[in-house]
Design an enzyme around this catalytic site. Structure first.
Site, PDB file in Angstrom:
ATOM      1  N   THR A 195       0.876  -1.102   0.101  1.00 62.07           N
ATOM      2  CA  THR A 195      -0.092   0.067  -0.096  1.00 62.07           C
ATOM      3  C   THR A 195       0.963   1.218   0.055  1.00 62.07           C
ATOM      4  OG1 THR A 195      -1.701  -1.057   1.233  1.00 62.07           O
ATOM      5  CG2 THR A 195      -1.617   1.240   1.274  1.00 62.07           C
ATOM      6  N   LYS A 251      -6.961   1.366  -3.667  1.00 61.19           N
ATOM      7  CA  LYS A 251      -6.488   0.668  -2.451  1.00 61.19           C
ATOM      8  C   LYS A 251      -6.569   1.665  -1.355  1.00 61.19           C
ATOM      9  CE  LYS A 251      -4.487  -2.247   0.435  1.00 61.19           C
ATOM     10  NZ  LYS A 251      -5.342  -3.146   1.334  1.00 61.19           N
TER      11      LYS A 251
END
Length: 296
Positions: free
Chosen positions: A98, A173
């Site tokens: 991420t 995300k």
């Protein structure tokens, strides 16, 4: 079934990466790994058939697909910097971390100039889903890159979504993680209030399962807690702060940040500032983590 021809190098075989790498081995992929701090997952993967390399340069020489599963954009940048001179046009990099989409776009452009493909493919799900091979992938990159990496992702993912060019996966995300971190903050606050109000958690959770409150986040925090396990949601508060921080950077640049997002960020900033950064999210329902005013 014939052995896959893609040779994979894996950087970051930690809590998530170990399960992903194990499923790649199960699917028959040739896999190389590199140690960082914790030897246990590396030793386990080697016992299953992976090979350990001592440097990223060696990894680049023994693989044509390199998967990153690391903590943040700075580490992604550092790993690619170290790999860069050893990559060829045969290589594709899959960044499942991420990360910051701006960094992703910059790296993708830099790599593309040398013929190297980059896809951002951050994941939905946790360590258990990684072990079971049932993660979701949120992919950014070209259609051609997606077609190339899809068989690799299918070794540990059951859903793969394509959201646009490099960087789009990380933006999607961050939106996903912001919603999750908002829910977790609300769950922790709700159950801390219940404690102080003398409302028992078990019957409250039981009836919540019949309504709109019920979610995977609620289950992962409260179900183990009722058995005395406050570490059910295995994602650190420091990582939550990092992810919401990236989300705020993205939304600030787009003029989309809400007051609620800043309040959610304040929750995680406070937790980290109080020394709880390395604890898991579910510890937010512990009076010692939640603060003195959460005591009954």
């Amino acid at each position: 079934m014939s052995k896959p021809t893609t040779k994979i190098g894996f950087v970051g075989v930690g809590l998530m990466g170990h399960g992903m790498a194990a499923n790649l081995l199960k699917a028959g992929y040739d896999l190389t790994v590199i140690a960082h701090r914790n030897r246990e997952p590396v030793d386990d993967l080697v016992s299953r058939g992976a090979r350990e390399v001592k440097s990223l340069a060696e990894m680049a020489g023994t693989s044509n697909c390199i998967i990153l599963c690391v903590t943040n954009a700075d580490v992604v940048q550092s790993v690619i910097d170290e790999l860069f001179d050893h990559l060829t046009s045969d290589h594709v990099i899959i960044d499942t971390s991420t990360s910051d989409p701006v960094v992703t776009e910059t790296l993708a452009s830099r790599l593309a100039a040398t013929g190297v493909e980059l896809a951002d493919a951050p994941l939905t799900g946790g360590a258990q889903q990684a072990q079971e091979g049932v993660l979701g992938a949120i992919v950014g990159g070209t259609e051609e890159t997606l077609a190339r990496i899809k068989p690799v992702l299918e070794a540990f993912c059951v859903r793969i979504g394509h959201f646009g060019p490099a960087g789009a996966g990380h933006r999607a995300k961050l939106i996903n993680n912001y919603l999750v971190m908002s829910m977790v903050a609300s769950i922790a606050d709700t159950f801390n209030v219940a404690r102080k109000a003398g409302i028992e958690w078990a019957p409250l959770f039981d009836v919540m399962k019949c309504g709109s409150n019920y979610s995977e986040a609620l289950r992962r925090i409260i179900e183990p807690a009722l058995e005395g396990d406050l570490d059910g949601y295995k994602f650190t508060l420091r990582n939550a702060q990092k992810d919401v921080g990236y989300y705020l950077s993205f939304t600030d640049n787009a003029g989309l940040t809400s007051d609620l997002a800043r309040e959610v960020m304040a929750v995680y900033e406070r937790s980290v500032a109080e020394g709880h950064g390395d604890l898991f999210l579910s510890r937010m329902i512990d009076p010692e983590t939640a603060g003195k005013d959460a005591d009954t």
